[in-house]
Design a protein around this motif. Sequence first.
Motif, short mmCIF file in Angstrom:
data_model
loop_
_atom_site.label_atom_id
_atom_site.label_comp_id
_atom_site.label_asym_id
_atom_site.label_seq_id
_atom_site.Cartn_x
_atom_site.Cartn_y
_atom_site.Cartn_z
N TYR A 127 10.43 -2.00 -3.92
CA TYR A 127 9.79 -0.93 -3.17
C TYR A 127 8.58 -1.47 -2.40
N LEU A 128 8.57 -1.25 -1.09
CA LEU A 128 7.46 -1.71 -0.24
C LEU A 128 7.06 -0.59 0.71
N GLY A 152 8.86 1.83 3.44
CA GLY A 152 8.11 2.85 4.16
C GLY A 152 7.45 2.27 5.40
N LEU A 153 7.78 2.81 6.58
CA LEU A 153 7.24 2.32 7.85
C LEU A 153 6.66 3.46 8.68
N LYS A 173 16.88 3.13 1.49
CA LYS A 173 15.93 4.18 1.84
C LYS A 173 14.86 3.60 2.76
N MET A 174 14.70 4.24 3.93
CA MET A 174 13.70 3.79 4.89
C MET A 174 13.09 5.00 5.58
N ASN A 175 11.78 5.01 5.70
CA ASN A 175 11.10 6.10 6.39
C ASN A 175 10.44 5.55 7.65
N LEU A 202 9.95 7.61 1.31
CA LEU A 202 9.47 6.65 0.33
C LEU A 202 8.26 7.10 -0.48
N VAL A 203 7.32 7.82 0.14
CA VAL A 203 6.04 8.06 -0.51
C VAL A 203 6.07 9.28 -1.41
N HIS A 204 5.61 9.13 -2.64
CA HIS A 204 5.41 10.25 -3.54
C HIS A 204 4.07 10.90 -3.24
N GLU A 205 3.99 12.19 -3.42
CA GLU A 205 2.75 12.91 -3.10
C GLU A 205 1.57 12.34 -3.86
N GLN A 206 1.78 11.99 -5.13
CA GLN A 206 0.67 11.49 -5.93
C GLN A 206 0.18 10.12 -5.50
N ASP A 207 0.93 9.46 -4.61
CA ASP A 207 0.51 8.15 -4.12
C ASP A 207 -0.41 8.23 -2.91
#
Length: 256
Positions: A127-128, A152-153, A173-175, A202-207
């Motif tokens: 995961y990046l 995540g981009l 998975k790519m954003n 990719l991003v979780h809310e808590q991140d």
Amino acid sequence: MPKGKKKGGPKGKKITLKIAKNSIKVTIDGKRRLTLSNMGITTFPKCILKLADVEELDLSRNMIKKIPETIEKFQNLRWLDIHSNQLEKLPETIGQLQNLLYLNLCNNKLNASSLPMEIGQLKNLRYLNLGMNNFETLPSCLAGLKELKELGLFDNKLTSLPDKIVKLPKLNKMNVMRNPFPRPEDDDKLIDKIKRTESLYLVHEQDLCKSCFKMCQEEREKLNKLKNTASSQRKSNYGSLATPNSTAKETQEEWR
């Protein structure tokens, strides 16, 4: 400037070894996580090098500008979160963290030249997150991440997606939301790439800190309005692309 005073930025909070030790918690799966998030830190705390046997390290939501070469000492590290800092570059030794599975670099000041070639040596990275940075292009070294599953981009300045990265063997998975990609009529090949990654987050809310999360929500709402307008104009030619990520609406909140 008054005599005796030195010019410089904010000193930030000093992290002692005692504070760091008290910040170590054991996760549900038995990993030791050192959490120094949102503590006003401006420089990487040297004292935590004595705790380099931890498996997880959270330095997010601080004001850190530089990660030292000594990060290589964290050989057990599987999870590294440095999102929402002021990083402009990563050290070459980042590539020596061979056990690293998760790396969050979201919301910094990174670009293609900020990532050393050695980052491609992270053979186990799954995961990046490079979202909310200053990437106009993606460095070729990312093509070495053969085990990468999620990328995540979002919120960068990308106008193209390199084939070698899009076609990574395990990437599913790519954003790429909110990048200035050309209009569909300008680049059909690029749109085809986006189609293959359109339902991914990719991003979780808590991140994300509250302000970053709110900004993402507002920008996404604006983009959806624009795309809904565009869909009515180009529905016959680009019906399947009218609302990118449309197939992920049900799981959208889970990823964002």
